[in-house]
Scaffold this motif. Structure first.
Motif, mmCIF file in Angstrom:
data_model
loop_
_atom_site.group_PDB
_atom_site.id
_atom_site.type_symbol
_atom_site.label_atom_id
_atom_site.label_comp_id
_atom_site.label_asym_id
_atom_site.label_seq_id
_atom_site.Cartn_x
_atom_site.Cartn_y
_atom_site.Cartn_z
ATOM 1 N N PRO A 39 0.842 -1.192 0.000
ATOM 2 C CA PRO A 39 0.000 0.000 0.000
ATOM 3 C C PRO A 39 0.877 1.242 0.000
ATOM 4 C CG PRO A 39 0.156 -0.877 2.220
ATOM 5 C CD PRO A 39 0.901 -1.832 1.325
ATOM 6 N N GLY A 40 0.285 2.401 0.037
ATOM 7 C CA GLY A 40 1.067 3.632 0.036
ATOM 8 C C GLY A 40 1.469 4.048 1.442
ATOM 9 N N GLY A 41 2.263 5.113 1.504
ATOM 10 C CA GLY A 41 2.599 5.733 2.771
ATOM 11 C C GLY A 41 3.488 4.906 3.674
ATOM 12 N N VAL A 42 3.353 5.176 4.981
ATOM 13 C CA VAL A 42 4.184 4.507 5.982
ATOM 14 C C VAL A 42 3.892 3.010 6.021
ATOM 15 C CG1 VAL A 42 4.779 4.435 8.432
ATOM 16 C CG2 VAL A 42 4.313 6.633 7.342
ATOM 17 N N GLY A 43 2.625 2.634 5.858
ATOM 18 C CA GLY A 43 2.279 1.215 5.837
ATOM 19 C C GLY A 43 2.947 0.479 4.693
ATOM 20 N N GLY A 44 3.090 1.159 3.558
ATOM 21 C CA GLY A 44 3.768 0.552 2.423
ATOM 22 C C GLY A 44 5.235 0.307 2.708
ATOM 23 N N LEU A 45 5.879 1.245 3.388
ATOM 24 C CA LEU A 45 7.289 1.059 3.756
ATOM 25 C C LEU A 45 7.448 -0.101 4.733
ATOM 26 C CD1 LEU A 45 8.356 4.805 4.157
ATOM 27 C CD2 LEU A 45 8.763 3.291 2.206
ATOM 28 N N ALA A 46 6.495 -0.247 5.646
ATOM 29 C CA ALA A 46 6.543 -1.377 6.587
ATOM 30 C C ALA A 46 6.363 -2.696 5.853
ATOM 31 C CB ALA A 46 5.459 -1.207 7.645
ATOM 32 N N THR A 47 5.464 -2.733 4.871
ATOM 33 C CA THR A 47 5.230 -3.954 4.089
ATOM 34 C C THR A 47 6.461 -4.324 3.274
ATOM 35 O OG1 THR A 47 2.868 -3.432 3.939
ATOM 36 C CG2 THR A 47 3.752 -4.998 2.336
ATOM 37 N N ILE A 48 7.102 -3.340 2.672
ATOM 38 C CA ILE A 48 8.308 -3.594 1.887
ATOM 39 C C ILE A 48 9.436 -4.101 2.787
ATOM 40 C CG2 ILE A 48 10.160 -2.412 0.641
ATOM 41 C CD1 ILE A 48 7.995 -0.763 -0.744
ATOM 42 N N THR A 49 9.555 -3.513 3.977
ATOM 43 C CA THR A 49 10.575 -3.971 4.926
ATOM 44 C C THR A 49 10.327 -5.415 5.329
ATOM 45 O OG1 THR A 49 10.798 -1.715 5.792
ATOM 46 C CG2 THR A 49 11.653 -3.504 7.156
ATOM 47 N N HIS A 50 9.065 -5.745 5.548
ATOM 48 C CA HIS A 50 8.708 -7.128 5.885
ATOM 49 C C HIS A 50 9.140 -8.085 4.775
ATOM 50 C CE1 HIS A 50 6.369 -10.538 7.273
ATOM 51 N NE2 HIS A 50 5.697 -10.566 6.127
ATOM 52 N N HIS A 51 8.944 -7.680 3.535
ATOM 53 C CA HIS A 51 9.349 -8.516 2.397
ATOM 54 C C HIS A 51 10.873 -8.641 2.329
ATOM 55 C CE1 HIS A 51 8.945 -10.348 -1.582
ATOM 56 N NE2 HIS A 51 9.973 -9.600 -1.953
ATOM 57 N N LEU A 52 11.579 -7.546 2.562
ATOM 58 C CA LEU A 52 13.044 -7.574 2.502
ATOM 59 C C LEU A 52 13.647 -8.456 3.582
ATOM 60 C CD1 LEU A 52 13.834 -3.806 1.765
ATOM 61 C CD2 LEU A 52 14.171 -5.751 0.214
#
Length: 295
Positions: A39-52
Motif C-alpha cells: 500500500p502507500g505511505g508509511v504502511g507501504g514502507l513497513a510492508t516492503i521492509t517485511h518482504h526484505l
C-alpha cells in the motif's frame, strides 16, 4: 458539553477507530500481504521492509514499529485525543491479521498457480475495502495513517511549508522501491498504483457524503405555478429569491430546489413546461438538515 454527551462522543470515537482498523486490517490480511504488492505511505514502507526481511519479523510488529512512534509524537505535540485514536486504529489494523492467522483463515493469495490475474483482483479488493476504512477515519478524525502524522509534525515545525507534497513523495517512493523489492517486475508496481488510485477514489466518495443531491437554480417568470408543481410532484421544498435579469432588464424570480439524483429527469420535464424559464444544476456533496421527502 454534558458529561453523558461527552461519554457518547468518546465511545463513538473508539468504535469508529476500532471498526476502521478492523476493515483495513481485513483488507491487508486477505488481499494484500500474501500477494506481493504494497500500500502507500508509511504502511507501504513497513510492508516492503517485511518482504526484505524475508518474513523474519512479523508484518504486524513492523506496522506498529513504523507508525506508533509517529502517533505518539502527534499525541504529545499536536492533539492528544487524535494521537490516541490513531494509535488504537493502527493496533487493531496491525494485529487483527494475526488473529485471522491464528484461527486458520486462508488469505486470497498467489498460491493459485501464481496467476497475475490474482494479484490484480487482490489489489482491487484491497483498494475498495481499505479505502472504505480510510474514509471512516478521515470523516471522523481528519486523519487515517502515518503520512498524516508526519505532515502534521512538519507543519507544526514549519508552518509556512507546503506539506501537500509529503503524501505524494511517500506514495511515489513506495511505488519506486516496490519495483526493485519485488524482483523488478512491473505487475507489483502497477498493482500498487491501482491500489492507491482505487483507495483514493473510495476516500473521495466517502468524504463527499452518502446523503448528496442536486441543486437546481431556476430563473422564471412563473414562480408560483412552477414552485407549486415542484413541491407537489417532487416532495421537496423550494426557495424563492427575487432577481433582476440584466439582459432583458426585467424582474424575475430564482427558485432553488435540492433533489435526489433519480428525480433529475422529472425535474427537467417540469421545467420544460414553463416558457421564459432558464435553469442550471450541480451536484451537492452533502446535504445537512431536513432533506426527507414529504409524503
Amino acid at each position: 458539553m454534558k458529561k453523558e454527551n461527552k461519554f457518547l462522543v468518546i465511545l463513538f470515537d473508539i468504535l469508529t477507530a476500532v471498526l476502521a482498523g478492523a476493515i483495513v486490517g481485513t483488507a491487508y490480511y486477505f488481499f494484500q500481504n500474501s500477494n506481493g504488492f504494497a500500500p502507500g505511505g508509511v504502511g507501504g514502507l513497513a510492508t516492503i521492509t517485511h518482504h526484505l526481511l524475508a518474513d523474519k519479523v512479523s508484518w504486524s510488529v513492523l506496522m506498529v514499529a513504523f507508525n506508533l512512534p509517529i502517533f505518539v509524537l502527534v499525541s504529545a505535540l499536536i492533539n492528544r485525543k487524535l494521537g490516541l485514536m490513531l494509535s488504537l486504529y493502527m493496533c487493531i489494523q496491525s494485529f487483527l491479521p494475526k488473529l485471522y492467522e491464528y484461527v486458520g483463515l486462508n488469505p486470497y493469495s498467489l498460491a493459485n498457480n501464481g496467476d497475475d490475474f490474482n494479484i490484480v483482483f487482490a489489489c482491487i479488493a484491497t483498494g475498495v475495502i481499505s479505502g472504505f476504512g480510510f474514509s471512516l477515519m478521515l470523516r471522523r478524525f481528519g486523519a487515517s495513517g502515518g503520512t498524516y502524522g508526519i505532515s502534521a509534525l512538519i507543519k507544526k515545525a514549519k508552518p509556512d511549508l507546503n506539506i501537500a507534497y509529503v503524501s505524494f513523495i511517500m506514495d511515489t517512493s513506495v511505488v519506486f522501491i516496490a519495483f526493485f523489492v519485488y524482483g523488478m517486475r512491473l505487475t507489483p508496481v502497477i498493482c500498487t498504483l491501482l491500489n492507491l488510485f482505487i483507495a483514493n477514489v473510495l476516500v473521495d466518495h466517502g468524504l463527499s457524503g452518502i446523503k448528496n443531491g442536486y441543486k437546481f437554480e431556476i430563473i422564471t417568470a412563473h414562480p408560483e405555478e412552477l414552485s407549486q408543481e415542484l413541491m407537489e410532484k417532487l416532495k421537496h421544498g423550494v426557495t424563492r429569491i427575487s432577481v433582476h435579469g440584466m439582459y432583458t432588464d426585467s424582474d424575475k424570480y430564482m427558485l432553488v430546489c435540492i433533489i435526489n439524483k433519480r428525480q433529475i429527469g422529472e425535474m427537467m420535464k417540469i421545467i420544460k413546461k414553463y416558457p421564459d424559464t432558464f435553469a442550471d444544476f450541480g451536484k451537492v456533496n452533502e446535504v445537512f438538515g431536513n432533506f426527507k421527502r414529504k409524503i
